[in-house]
Design a protein around this motif. Sequence first.
Motif, PDB file in Angstrom:
ATOM      1  N   PHE A 156      -5.041   2.487   7.834  1.00 45.24           N
ATOM      2  CA  PHE A 156      -5.932   1.588   7.313  1.00 45.24           C
ATOM      3  C   PHE A 156      -5.453   0.328   6.796  1.00 45.24           C
ATOM      4  N   ALA A 157      -4.067   0.344   6.328  1.00 43.93           N
ATOM      5  CA  ALA A 157      -3.526  -0.854   5.908  1.00 43.93           C
ATOM      6  C   ALA A 157      -2.912  -1.745   6.976  1.00 43.93           C
ATOM      7  N   THR A 158      -2.174  -1.086   8.174  1.00 43.78           N
ATOM      8  CA  THR A 158      -1.501  -1.724   8.951  1.00 43.78           C
ATOM      9  C   THR A 158      -0.289  -2.252   8.321  1.00 43.78           C
ATOM     10  N   PRO A 159       0.983  -2.314   9.080  1.00 44.16           N
ATOM     11  CA  PRO A 159       1.947  -2.897   8.539  1.00 44.16           C
ATOM     12  C   PRO A 159       1.863  -4.290   8.040  1.00 44.16           C
ATOM     13  N   TYR A 160       1.037  -5.043   8.508  1.00 43.61           N
ATOM     14  CA  TYR A 160       1.060  -6.315   8.013  1.00 43.61           C
ATOM     15  C   TYR A 160       0.417  -6.466   6.519  1.00 43.61           C
ATOM     16  N   ILE A 161      -0.250  -5.323   6.034  1.00 43.87           N
ATOM     17  CA  ILE A 161      -0.424  -5.451   4.836  1.00 43.87           C
ATOM     18  C   ILE A 161       0.341  -4.545   3.876  1.00 43.87           C
ATOM     19  N   GLN A 162       0.966  -3.436   4.460  1.00 51.83           N
ATOM     20  CA  GLN A 162       1.858  -2.669   3.587  1.00 51.83           C
ATOM     21  C   GLN A 162       2.719  -1.824   4.176  1.00 51.83           C
ATOM     22  N   GLN A 163       3.741  -1.702   3.890  1.00 51.89           N
ATOM     23  CA  GLN A 163       5.154  -1.116   4.384  1.00 51.89           C
ATOM     24  C   GLN A 163       5.551   0.011   3.761  1.00 51.89           C
ATOM     25  N   PRO A 164       5.022   1.314   3.910  1.00 47.28           N
ATOM     26  CA  PRO A 164       5.346   2.372   3.010  1.00 47.28           C
ATOM     27  C   PRO A 164       6.760   2.845   2.934  1.00 47.28           C
ATOM     28  N   ILE A 165       7.659   2.347   3.905  1.00 42.11           N
ATOM     29  CA  ILE A 165       9.119   2.468   3.932  1.00 42.11           C
ATOM     30  C   ILE A 165       9.637   1.906   2.669  1.00 42.11           C
ATOM     31  N   LYS A 166       9.143   0.835   2.410  1.00 41.58           N
ATOM     32  CA  LYS A 166       9.639  -0.083   1.030  1.00 41.58           C
ATOM     33  C   LYS A 166       9.594   0.829  -0.164  1.00 41.58           C
TER      34      LYS A 166
ATOM     35  N   LEU B 175      -1.690  -2.337  23.933  1.00 41.43           N
ATOM     36  CA  LEU B 175      -1.423  -2.259  22.484  1.00 41.43           C
ATOM     37  C   LEU B 175      -0.271  -3.160  22.193  1.00 41.43           C
ATOM     38  N   SER B 176       0.670  -3.419  23.011  1.00 38.11           N
ATOM     39  CA  SER B 176       1.749  -4.555  22.646  1.00 38.11           C
ATOM     40  C   SER B 176       1.245  -5.817  22.695  1.00 38.11           C
ATOM     41  N   LYS B 177       0.180  -6.040  23.429  1.00 42.91           N
ATOM     42  CA  LYS B 177      -0.570  -7.308  23.555  1.00 42.91           C
ATOM     43  C   LYS B 177      -1.064  -7.537  22.389  1.00 42.91           C
ATOM     44  N   SER B 178      -2.039  -6.546  21.891  1.00 36.95           N
ATOM     45  CA  SER B 178      -2.736  -6.373  20.762  1.00 36.95           C
ATOM     46  C   SER B 178      -1.964  -6.555  19.527  1.00 36.95           C
ATOM     47  N   LEU B 179      -0.823  -6.396  19.624  1.00 34.87           N
ATOM     48  CA  LEU B 179       0.093  -6.502  18.324  1.00 34.87           C
ATOM     49  C   LEU B 179       0.400  -7.877  18.193  1.00 34.87           C
ATOM     50  N   GLU B 180       0.588  -8.862  19.135  1.00 31.73           N
ATOM     51  CA  GLU B 180       0.981  -9.978  19.025  1.00 31.73           C
ATOM     52  C   GLU B 180      -0.320 -10.867  18.223  1.00 31.73           C
ATOM     53  N   THR B 181      -1.320 -10.325  18.030  1.00 31.50           N
ATOM     54  CA  THR B 181      -2.341 -10.877  17.132  1.00 31.50           C
ATOM     55  C   THR B 181      -2.780 -10.159  16.080  1.00 31.50           C
ATOM     56  N   LEU B 182      -2.055  -9.112  15.516  1.00 31.69           N
ATOM     57  CA  LEU B 182      -2.504  -8.156  14.553  1.00 31.69           C
ATOM     58  C   LEU B 182      -2.424  -9.001  13.333  1.00 31.69           C
ATOM     59  N   ALA B 183      -1.529  -9.828  13.011  1.00 35.34           N
ATOM     60  CA  ALA B 183      -1.424 -10.542  11.731  1.00 35.34           C
ATOM     61  C   ALA B 183      -2.606 -11.432  11.514  1.00 35.34           C
ATOM     62  N   ILE B 184      -2.961 -12.356  12.637  1.00 38.06           N
ATOM     63  CA  ILE B 184      -4.034 -13.271  12.375  1.00 38.06           C
ATOM     64  C   ILE B 184      -5.465 -12.343  12.364  1.00 38.06           C
ATOM     65  N   ARG B 185      -5.655 -11.278  12.968  1.00 42.37           N
ATOM     66  CA  ARG B 185      -6.653 -10.656  13.077  1.00 42.37           C
ATOM     67  C   ARG B 185      -6.763  -9.906  11.703  1.00 42.37           C
ATOM     68  N   VAL B 186      -5.940  -9.351  11.223  1.00 35.43           N
ATOM     69  CA  VAL B 186      -6.060  -8.633   9.888  1.00 35.43           C
ATOM     70  C   VAL B 186      -5.956  -9.573   8.671  1.00 35.43           C
TER      71      VAL B 186
ATOM     72  N   VAL C 205      -2.829  -1.211  -8.517  1.00 38.03           N
ATOM     73  CA  VAL C 205      -1.931  -0.645  -7.531  1.00 38.03           C
ATOM     74  C   VAL C 205      -2.129  -1.213  -6.265  1.00 38.03           C
ATOM     75  N   ALA C 206      -3.392  -1.568  -5.973  1.00 33.83           N
ATOM     76  CA  ALA C 206      -3.787  -2.350  -4.676  1.00 33.83           C
ATOM     77  C   ALA C 206      -2.796  -3.643  -4.739  1.00 33.83           C
ATOM     78  N   LYS C 207      -3.187  -4.307  -5.608  1.00 35.08           N
ATOM     79  CA  LYS C 207      -2.414  -5.643  -5.707  1.00 35.08           C
ATOM     80  C   LYS C 207      -0.736  -5.582  -5.574  1.00 35.08           C
ATOM     81  N   LYS C 208      -0.474  -4.409  -6.255  1.00 33.06           N
ATOM     82  CA  LYS C 208       1.215  -4.313  -6.117  1.00 33.06           C
ATOM     83  C   LYS C 208       1.738  -3.970  -4.851  1.00 33.06           C
ATOM     84  N   GLN C 209       0.997  -3.272  -4.078  1.00 37.43           N
ATOM     85  CA  GLN C 209       1.398  -2.542  -2.753  1.00 37.43           C
ATOM     86  C   GLN C 209       0.933  -3.335  -1.579  1.00 37.43           C
ATOM     87  N   MET C 210      -0.448  -3.882  -1.672  1.00 37.86           N
ATOM     88  CA  MET C 210      -1.124  -4.674  -0.369  1.00 37.86           C
ATOM     89  C   MET C 210      -0.713  -5.905  -0.354  1.00 37.86           C
ATOM     90  N   LYS C 211      -0.582  -6.709   0.863  1.00 39.00           N
ATOM     91  CA  LYS C 211      -0.638  -8.025   0.911  1.00 39.00           C
ATOM     92  C   LYS C 211      -2.183  -8.739   0.903  1.00 39.00           C
TER      93      LYS C 211
END
Length: 389
Positions: free
Chosen positions: A183-193, A247-258, A294-300
């Motif tokens: 739901f978040a995508t790595p553009y919004i949140q990176q759980p590994i952090k 999907l590789s092509k789609s990832l090129e526009t992930l940031a601007i779409r999200v 919490v949302a503000k802390k972990q989500m862009k």
Amino acid sequence: MSKHFETQAIRSQTERSQFSEHSTPLYLTSSFVFNDAEDMRSSFAEEKERNLYSRFTNPNTTEFVDKVVTMEGAESGYAFATGMSAIFTTFATLLNAGDHVVSCRSVFGSTHSMFTKFLPKWNIETSYFKVDEVDLVENLIQENTKILYIETPTNPAVDILDLELIGKIAKKHNLLFIVDNCFATPYIQQPIKFGADLVIHSATKLMDGQGRVLGGVTVGKKELMREIYLFARNTGPAMSPFNAWVLSKSLETLAIRVEKHSENALKVAQFLEENENVELVKYPFLKSHPQYKVAKKQMKLGGNIVAFEIKGGIEAGRTFLNNIKMCSLSANLGDTRTIVTHPSSTTHGRLSEEDRLEVGITDGLVRVSVGLENVEDIIEDIQQALNAK
Ligand SMILES: *Cc1c(COP(=O)(O)O)cnc(C)c1O
């Protein structure tokens, strides 16, 4: 190589072929050839890194996986035919008969079925905590607990779980911490952090973003991914090269779409908050959201899913859907096209009321996957359907 998210999404690609193509070509091939017996032997012995057979790796799936690995800050990954095959293969690799899982109850429907109907076949049980019971998680951990699993934001109620807090619990008890970050995508949140060992995606949703292909991906720690790769390579849930190319092509526009999805979703959420036919609105970046901090802390950004409670329960929900003109009634989400669903009369209609309430599905709950149409048109459609009697 620049470190910025958008640049890496656009500029990282497999090597060019002898034709010097600008856009990555589609490597629609099931296998790859060897020069001689020694080349073949050393390749199968993994003495060299190369493609052998597309169930193992393929240039298109490798490009897709490498992009997600970079976006999530992971070490390694593997691409699957669907999100569910990513989830199932990850669990099937890491669990042994008799192991135990602790998970939030608010998980994707098929993940819930896996926990309750299929993993028990191998004597693997799951204990659930509800979104507002994070303080009970430690009580659920047993001697044989191996994995702590969550999704955030949750589907369809858009609740938020504290990644940092849950990551710490996993670490303290030496559990594998796995997050479905769809739901978040790595553009919004990176759980590994926040301590996640593995991150799983249904690439079908915002990663594709245009409702075309199914896909899934698991990324994370190298040694865990090695086990998952060996399991997958032998059991066959691989992503098709064609889907990986899309999907590789789609990832090129992930940031601007999200970015745009989130901007539209916030406006839709703000509109709904003011509407007299709406009881309650849930959107991570609305101050009224119970886990706003919490949302503000972990989500862009707040993401593209808005949930709201329509006044009048099940019947009002059905009337709303019947009067929608432009938005789609569909089970998918994360598409350019805005999609509305009424879980209690559709996707979750077969659950008992008690089971529905456990995942926050009240009778009048409507989920909107806000798309990329002009937001004024989205709001106009929702408004006229809310006014319909
Ligand atoms: C859709 C979805 C899945 C399953 O993905 P498929 O690609 O449909 O198999 C898993 N988790 C979440 C959160 C999803 O939204």
